[in-house]
Design a protein around this motif. Structure first.
Motif, PDB file in Angstrom:
ATOM      1  N   ASP A  19       0.864  -1.183   0.000  1.00 27.81           N
ATOM      2  CA  ASP A  19       0.000   0.000   0.000  1.00 27.81           C
ATOM      3  C   ASP A  19       0.901   1.234   0.000  1.00 27.81           C
ATOM      4  O   ASP A  19       1.213   1.780   1.052  1.00 27.81           O
ATOM      5  N   PRO A  20       1.360   1.659  -1.189  1.00 25.77           N
ATOM      6  CA  PRO A  20       2.348   2.745  -1.249  1.00 25.77           C
ATOM      7  C   PRO A  20       1.894   3.992  -0.505  1.00 25.77           C
ATOM      8  O   PRO A  20       0.738   4.411  -0.599  1.00 25.77           O
ATOM      9  N   LEU A  21       2.822   4.578   0.229  1.00 26.00           N
ATOM     10  CA  LEU A  21       2.539   5.764   1.030  1.00 26.00           C
ATOM     11  C   LEU A  21       2.422   6.982   0.128  1.00 26.00           C
ATOM     12  O   LEU A  21       3.263   7.209  -0.741  1.00 26.00           O
ATOM     13  N   SER A  22       1.396   7.768   0.332  1.00 25.18           N
ATOM     14  CA  SER A  22       1.233   9.010  -0.420  1.00 25.18           C
ATOM     15  C   SER A  22       2.148  10.086   0.151  1.00 25.18           C
ATOM     16  O   SER A  22       2.723   9.931   1.248  1.00 25.18           O
ATOM     17  N   LEU A  23       2.248  11.196  -0.566  1.00 21.88           N
ATOM     18  CA  LEU A  23       3.037  12.306  -0.070  1.00 21.88           C
ATOM     19  C   LEU A  23       2.446  12.843   1.232  1.00 21.88           C
ATOM     20  O   LEU A  23       3.171  13.084   2.203  1.00 21.88           O
ATOM     21  N   ILE A  24       1.137  13.009   1.267  1.00 23.27           N
ATOM     22  CA  ILE A  24       0.503  13.492   2.494  1.00 23.27           C
ATOM     23  C   ILE A  24       0.673  12.467   3.615  1.00 23.27           C
ATOM     24  O   ILE A  24       0.866  12.832   4.783  1.00 23.27           O
ATOM     25  N   GLY A  25       0.661  11.174   3.279  1.00 23.27           N
ATOM     26  CA  GLY A  25       0.925  10.152   4.278  1.00 23.27           C
ATOM     27  C   GLY A  25       2.311  10.289   4.877  1.00 23.27           C
ATOM     28  O   GLY A  25       2.504  10.093   6.088  1.00 23.27           O
ATOM     29  N   ALA A  26       3.292  10.624   4.050  1.00 26.25           N
ATOM     30  CA  ALA A  26       4.643  10.857   4.562  1.00 26.25           C
ATOM     31  C   ALA A  26       4.685  12.096   5.450  1.00 26.25           C
ATOM     32  O   ALA A  26       5.390  12.120   6.467  1.00 26.25           O
ATOM     33  N   PHE A  27       3.936  13.132   5.068  1.00 26.54           N
ATOM     34  CA  PHE A  27       3.834  14.317   5.929  1.00 26.54           C
ATOM     35  C   PHE A  27       3.302  13.921   7.308  1.00 26.54           C
ATOM     36  O   PHE A  27       3.831  14.336   8.345  1.00 26.54           O
ATOM     37  N   GLU A  28       2.231  13.141   7.311  1.00 27.26           N
ATOM     38  CA  GLU A  28       1.606  12.747   8.578  1.00 27.26           C
ATOM     39  C   GLU A  28       2.544  11.914   9.425  1.00 27.26           C
ATOM     40  O   GLU A  28       2.630  12.092  10.651  1.00 27.26           O
ATOM     41  N   ASP A  29       3.275  11.004   8.793  1.00 25.00           N
ATOM     42  CA  ASP A  29       4.223  10.171   9.531  1.00 25.00           C
ATOM     43  C   ASP A  29       5.363  11.017  10.093  1.00 25.00           C
ATOM     44  O   ASP A  29       5.823  10.781  11.219  1.00 25.00           O
ATOM     45  N   THR A  30       5.810  11.995   9.324  1.00 22.72           N
ATOM     46  CA  THR A  30       6.869  12.893   9.775  1.00 22.72           C
ATOM     47  C   THR A  30       6.433  13.650  11.023  1.00 22.72           C
ATOM     48  O   THR A  30       7.153  13.706  12.026  1.00 22.72           O
ATOM     49  N   ALA A  31       5.254  14.227  10.972  1.00 20.52           N
ATOM     50  CA  ALA A  31       4.742  14.967  12.125  1.00 20.52           C
ATOM     51  C   ALA A  31       4.564  14.058  13.333  1.00 20.52           C
ATOM     52  O   ALA A  31       4.820  14.464  14.472  1.00 20.52           O
ATOM     53  N   ALA A  32       4.119  12.820  13.093  1.00 22.65           N
ATOM     54  CA  ALA A  32       3.903  11.880  14.190  1.00 22.65           C
ATOM     55  C   ALA A  32       5.205  11.529  14.907  1.00 22.65           C
ATOM     56  O   ALA A  32       5.181  11.132  16.079  1.00 22.65           O
ATOM     57  N   ARG A  55      -1.938  22.221  -4.161  1.00 25.32           N
ATOM     58  CA  ARG A  55      -2.475  23.069  -3.095  1.00 25.32           C
ATOM     59  C   ARG A  55      -2.951  22.238  -1.908  1.00 25.32           C
ATOM     60  O   ARG A  55      -2.761  22.630  -0.747  1.00 25.32           O
ATOM     61  N   ASP A  56      -3.545  21.083  -2.191  1.00 25.78           N
ATOM     62  CA  ASP A  56      -3.992  20.207  -1.103  1.00 25.78           C
ATOM     63  C   ASP A  56      -2.799  19.702  -0.289  1.00 25.78           C
ATOM     64  O   ASP A  56      -2.867  19.645   0.950  1.00 25.78           O
ATOM     65  N   ALA A  57      -1.722  19.318  -0.977  1.00 26.43           N
ATOM     66  CA  ALA A  57      -0.529  18.838  -0.272  1.00 26.43           C
ATOM     67  C   ALA A  57       0.090  19.950   0.562  1.00 26.43           C
ATOM     68  O   ALA A  57       0.480  19.738   1.721  1.00 26.43           O
ATOM     69  N   ALA A  58       0.169  21.145  -0.010  1.00 32.07           N
ATOM     70  CA  ALA A  58       0.735  22.278   0.730  1.00 32.07           C
ATOM     71  C   ALA A  58      -0.132  22.613   1.935  1.00 32.07           C
ATOM     72  O   ALA A  58       0.389  22.921   3.026  1.00 32.07           O
ATOM     73  N   SER A  59      -1.437  22.540   1.772  1.00 30.46           N
ATOM     74  CA  SER A  59      -2.346  22.822   2.881  1.00 30.46           C
ATOM     75  C   SER A  59      -2.199  21.779   3.980  1.00 30.46           C
ATOM     76  O   SER A  59      -2.202  22.111   5.175  1.00 30.46           O
ATOM     77  N   ALA A  60      -2.043  20.515   3.591  1.00 29.72           N
ATOM     78  CA  ALA A  60      -1.858  19.449   4.575  1.00 29.72           C
ATOM     79  C   ALA A  60      -0.571  19.667   5.372  1.00 29.72           C
ATOM     80  O   ALA A  60      -0.548  19.472   6.600  1.00 29.72           O
ATOM     81  N   ALA A  61       0.495  20.066   4.685  1.00 31.20           N
ATOM     82  CA  ALA A  61       1.755  20.333   5.376  1.00 31.20           C
ATOM     83  C   ALA A  61       1.598  21.464   6.380  1.00 31.20           C
ATOM     84  O   ALA A  61       2.070  21.378   7.524  1.00 31.20           O
ATOM     85  N   ARG A  62       0.924  22.530   5.962  1.00 29.82           N
ATOM     86  CA  ARG A  62       0.708  23.661   6.876  1.00 29.82           C
ATOM     87  C   ARG A  62      -0.130  23.245   8.082  1.00 29.82           C
ATOM     88  O   ARG A  62       0.166  23.620   9.218  1.00 29.82           O
TER      89      ARG A  62
END
Length: 264
Positions: A19-32, A55-62
């Motif tokens: 189940d390949p990790l998405s970019l936003i998934g990597a963001f979430e794991d990083t924050a965790a 824009r969605d990815a940038a918003s998720a990071a913010r």
């Protein structure tokens, strides 16, 4: 800051993962993991994402409180303009690149002309362009190029592991690059004998167990004192199956974060 990059998620992002990790998934794991910085580096889908997806990815990071850096290959003016526009979307203050790309190998003179034509836009945007040390260009040539362009928004992304393939000493690369460093890629590396003792494999290893003299880098570059970010990466060979490989990748990330935090 200590950060994670897409090369720390190489196998988790890959098609070999169940189940390949998405970019936003990597963001979430990083924050965790209590990390506040992520470098999107050589992440192929970035080139094909729609404006809405970006824009969605940038918003998720913010929303996660992450600072974003970007990474690509090549210094063609039009390509750098594209990544400067992406930097605006992600509020990124640093773009890492390499002098060569898969379809571009400028001479040093051409590279200097291209960089001079692009760097003013980076200066105006408050974004730093960091060119990585690697085996295709001698460290002395790369540092000389950066010095000739002479902008405070052009520096070196220091990855001394790469230059071994050019028969350069990592410690010498560190010392030569130190005054110009704007970003650091953090991974350990080692040689191991191949079966039958017919040569060596040069590969990654868990941080603190290989040949990288990271204390020497810290002493020479002083990244924490100079506000230079340290981005965790891995050179992890495939471990035979997805589960073992991904588990090892995550273990190496934890080990590297513990190592960096223990030296702060």
């Amino acid at each position: 800051m200590i950060g994670l990059g897409t090369y720390a998620y190489f196998w988790q992002h890959s098609e070999r993962a169940p189940d390949p990790l998405s970019l936003i998934g990597a963001f979430e794991d990083t924050a965790a993991q209590g990390v506040g910085l992520f470098q999107i580096c050589d992440y192929v889908p970035l080139d094909t994402m729609s404006d809405a997806e970006l824009r969605d990815a940038a918003s998720a990071a913010r929303d996660l409180g992450l600072t974003i850096e970007l990474g690509t290959k090549g210094i063609q003016p039009e390509h750098l303009s594209r990544f400067l526009a992406l930097a605006e979307i992600f509020d990124a203050r640093l773009v890492r690149s390499m002098v060569y790309s898969p379809d571009s190998r400028p001479t040093l003179a051409e590279a200097e002309t291209w960089l001079r034509s692009s760097i003013r836009s980076f200066e105006d945007a408050g974004v730093t362009l960091a060119l990585e040390t690697y085996e295709q260009l001698a460290t002395a040539e790369l540092t000389g190029l950066v010095e000739r362009v002479g902008s405070r928004h052009l520096g070196i992304c220091l990855d001394p592991a790469n230059v071994v393939a050019r028969l350069e000493q990592p410690a010498a690369c560190v010392l030569l690059s130190a005054p110009l460093v704007a970003n650091v890629h953090v991974k350990d590396f080692a040689f191991s004998r191949q079966d039958g003792w017919v040569g060596f494999t040069y590969s990654g290893t868990a941080m603190g167990t290989g040949l990288h003299d990271y204390p020497q880098l810290l002493a020479a570059v002083r990244p924490r004192e100079r506000g230079i970010n340290e981005i965790v990466e891995h050179w992890l060979p495939w471990q035979g199956d997805p589960e073992t490989t991904i588990r090892t990748e995550r273990d190496w990330t934890r080990t590297t974060l513990e190592y960096l935090r223990s030296t702060s």
